[in-house]
Design an enzyme around this catalytic site. Structure first.
Site, PDB file in Angstrom:
ATOM      1  N   GLU A 328      42.891  73.648  33.808  1.00  0.00           N
ATOM      2  CA  GLU A 328      41.290  73.683  33.638  1.00  0.00           C
ATOM      3  C   GLU A 328      40.364  72.255  32.676  1.00  0.00           C
ATOM      4  O   GLU A 328      39.718  71.875  32.627  1.00  0.00           O
ATOM      5  CB  GLU A 328      40.754  74.569  32.666  1.00  0.00           C
ATOM      6  CG  GLU A 328      41.142  75.792  33.639  1.00  0.00           C
ATOM      7  CD  GLU A 328      40.838  77.182  32.746  1.00  0.00           C
ATOM      8  OE1 GLU A 328      40.134  78.145  33.162  1.00  0.00           O
ATOM      9  OE2 GLU A 328      40.701  77.414  31.605  1.00  0.00           O
TER      10      GLU A 328
HETATM   11  C1  TNX Z   1      41.962  81.335  31.826  1.00  0.00           C
HETATM   12  S1  TNX Z   1      44.468  81.120  32.019  1.00  0.00           S
HETATM   13  C2  TNX Z   1      42.302  80.131  30.903  1.00  0.00           C
HETATM   14  C3  TNX Z   1      42.103  80.375  29.544  1.00  0.00           C
HETATM   15  C4  TNX Z   1      40.434  81.892  29.361  1.00  0.00           C
HETATM   16  C5  TNX Z   1      41.501  82.687  30.164  1.00  0.00           C
HETATM   17  C6  TNX Z   1      40.491  83.467  30.038  1.00  0.00           C
HETATM   18  C7  TNX Z   1      44.673  79.523  31.247  1.00  0.00           C
HETATM   19  C8  TNX Z   1      46.093  78.113  31.282  1.00  0.00           C
HETATM   20  N1  TNX Z   1      43.030  79.157  31.275  1.00  0.00           N
HETATM   21  O1  TNX Z   1      41.560  79.663  28.770  1.00  0.00           O
HETATM   22  O2  TNX Z   1      41.501  82.245  27.350  1.00  0.00           O
HETATM   23  O3  TNX Z   1      40.840  82.072  31.589  1.00  0.00           O
HETATM   24  O4  TNX Z   1      41.200  84.803  30.352  1.00  0.00           O
END
Ligand code: TNX
Length: 518
Positions: A328
């Site tokens: 992300e």
């Molecule tokens: C996505 S999964 C994220 C996290 C959040 C999560 C909550 C991922 C690699 N990144 O930053 O905590 O969803 O479910």
């Protein structure tokens, strides 16, 4: 009448109703091969001993661990003496010889006869895994923290067992809500029972930085000073982190530290203005949005910073992996992301570690790094980033968010958790095959499975327990047991039989209506 009186007088004061042995078919994860003898079970006696392989410190350590588990509830002395030293033969032997050669580096052979329990393996890891099976073959009361009445009966037979995948992990996010050392240790004790061998700690995120870095002290003291919702947060000193690493190692669990880069870095950016492209430190962040922060890929001191962090982290980490996040990074362009990752991956390998990252590091702009592991957390059954990384030699850890995420609610009624990926009842967590899930990713490229627990909504120890049990044992079985054993109807019975054990351990688990709790 006189005869009756005699019987009453001679009744031993501590006699209890005989407790039946548990079945050899109640073990989770289900072993490769179980052959009940149907013969006399073994009964642990007050004079039993533990006999580790002579001359092996790792075997002696497994013996000490087993003694620690058994002494609490049995109250027996369980002296430890090297095997073959002429000590009484009754008890549990832990031998590094004579195992079925098929057990490999993590498996074991367990033989239970009327006279003794013998666990054989090629490594101390294998002995430790055999000990976890032995725990589950004893009555649930063996997990009691206080002495309980005997008998302690183990069903007779032979188990030969080894894992399908080398990596069976879980993750705890200590950044969104900080979780103190005692909580992490307790969690480690519990996950070990299901042969989990990696614990990934998510040590930094927008809301908090949780590990001391001597060269950048404000990361912990300021960056770690809050959490989601604005509470006080917290951080681990280096000594505390090493205490966690050592505690895990005694339970044959490797800690994988994660510093999430270049996104998910608001806590670091707030701690040091010079890490920001505009030179201005943002406020600390206590919300739950993602994707808004980034280290400055065009500033040279960013790379000095990352190298300092990774150097200090590598020095605290005996395990083979440093997890560099990479998910992300929405505030970073694809070109900046490639530049950044191609600079920092060699820092990891230069410290003798392999790169682990969320599957976004499989982007084509990012070069392969020797030994690298991509962790898949997507919702689909094919992914170009993952298959691209695999074609360059990467291995995959499977954490599909709609199957393996422990922070997802079980149902709409779950009191905590999120549901952006799915609602995950136990059967959903169990019904997928990590070896065939992603097209273009053969089982040979799958290192294993990991169930992550993100903690935006997970605040207390009870929350951790509730979201982890019973789903982590389901994921553990996917990681350990051969696919030929995969059978929901059989699994739900074995899982249900774990319920009394968790109750005695004080685990506040989710009593899924899909499972017949014993
Ligand atoms: C996505 S999964 C994220 C996290 C959040 C999560 C909550 C991922 C690699 N990144 O930053 O905590 O969803 O479910």
């Amino acid at each position: 009448a006189a005869g009756l009186a005699v019987i009453v007088v001679t009744q031993p004061a501590r006699a209890q109703p005989a407790r039946l042995a548990v079945s050899m078919n109640e073990v989770v994860p289900v072993p490769v091969s179980v052959q009940p003898s149907g013969g006399t079970p073994y009964t642990l006696s007050p004079d039993a001993g533990i006999f580790p392989q002579a001359g092996s410190t790792p075997a002696a350590d497994v013996g000490a661990y087993l003694a620690g588990v058994l002494r609490r509830s049995t109250g027996y002395a369980l002296p430890i003496a090297p095997a073959g030293s002429g000590a009484p033969a009754r008890g549990v032997s832990l031998l590094l010889a004579g195992a079925d050669p098929g057990v490999g580096a993590q498996g074991y052979q367990l033989d239970v006869t009327a006279d003794a329990v013998v666990i054989r393996a090629q490594t101390a890891d294998g002995l430790f895994n055999g000990v976890q099976t032995l725990r589950q073959l004893l009555p649930p009361e063996i997990e009691s923290a206080v002495v309980r009445p005997d008998p302690w009966v183990v069903p007779g037979g032979r188990i030969v067992d080894y894992p399908r995948f080398a990596y069976r992990g879980t993750m705890l996010d200590v950044a969104r809500h900080f979780h103190p050392v005692a909580t992490v240790k307790q969690h480690i004790d519990r996950i070990a029972l299901y042969k989990i061998n990696y614990l990934h700690l998510h040590l930094s995120d927008d809301q908090g930085w949780r590990i001391v870095v001597d060269k950048w002290p404000r990361l912990a003291t300021y960056g770690g000073s809050t959490q989601v919702g604005g509470g006080p947060g917290g951080h681990y000193t280096k000594a505390q982190f090493q205490e966690i690493v050592a505690y895990a190692a005694q339970r044959h669990i490797t800690i994988i530290p994660e510093i999430d880069l270049p996104g998910h870095t608001n806590a670091a950016l707030a701690s040091y203005a010079e890490l920001n492209c505009n030179g201005v430190a943002p406020q600390l962040y206590t919300g739950t949005a993602v994707g808004f922060s980034s280290l400055c890929s065009s500033k040279e001191n960013t790379y000095a910073f990352v190298n300092d962090v990774l150097t200090e982290l590598a020095a605290l980490t005996p395990g083979p992996y440093l997890h560099i996040g990479g998910d992300e990074a929405d505030a970073t362009s694809p070109e900046q992301y490639g530049t950044f990752m191609n600079r920092i991956q060699p820092m990891v390998t230069a410290k003798g570690k392999s790169v682990m990252g969320w599957h976004q590091i499989g982007a084509s702009a990012v070069q392969h790094s020797p030994g690298r592991i991509v962790q898949y957390w997507g919702l689909n059954t094919s992914d170009a980033l993952v298959s691209g990384a695999v074609s360059k030699g990467a291995k995959v850890v499977m954490s599909p968010a709609n199957k393996a995420y422990l922070d997802m609610k079980y149902t709409a009624q779950s009191p905590v958790g999120q549901d952006w990926a799915a609602r995950i009842e136990v059967r959903t967590a169990y019904d997928w095959n990590p070896g065939t899930y992603l097209s273009g990713v053969p089982a040979s490229a799958v290192l294993g499975v990991e169930a992550p627990l993100w903690t935006e909504t997970i605040v207390t120890e009870d929350h951790i327990e509730y979201m982890t049990f019973p789903r982590l044992p389901a994921i553990a079985e996917l990681g350990w047991s051969p696919w030929s054993t995969h059978d929901w109807d059989a699994f739900r019975l074995r899982l249900g039989a774990q319920g009394p054990r968790w109750t005695i351990m004080g685990i506040d688990f989710y009593r899924s209506p899909q499972v017949p709790w014993g």
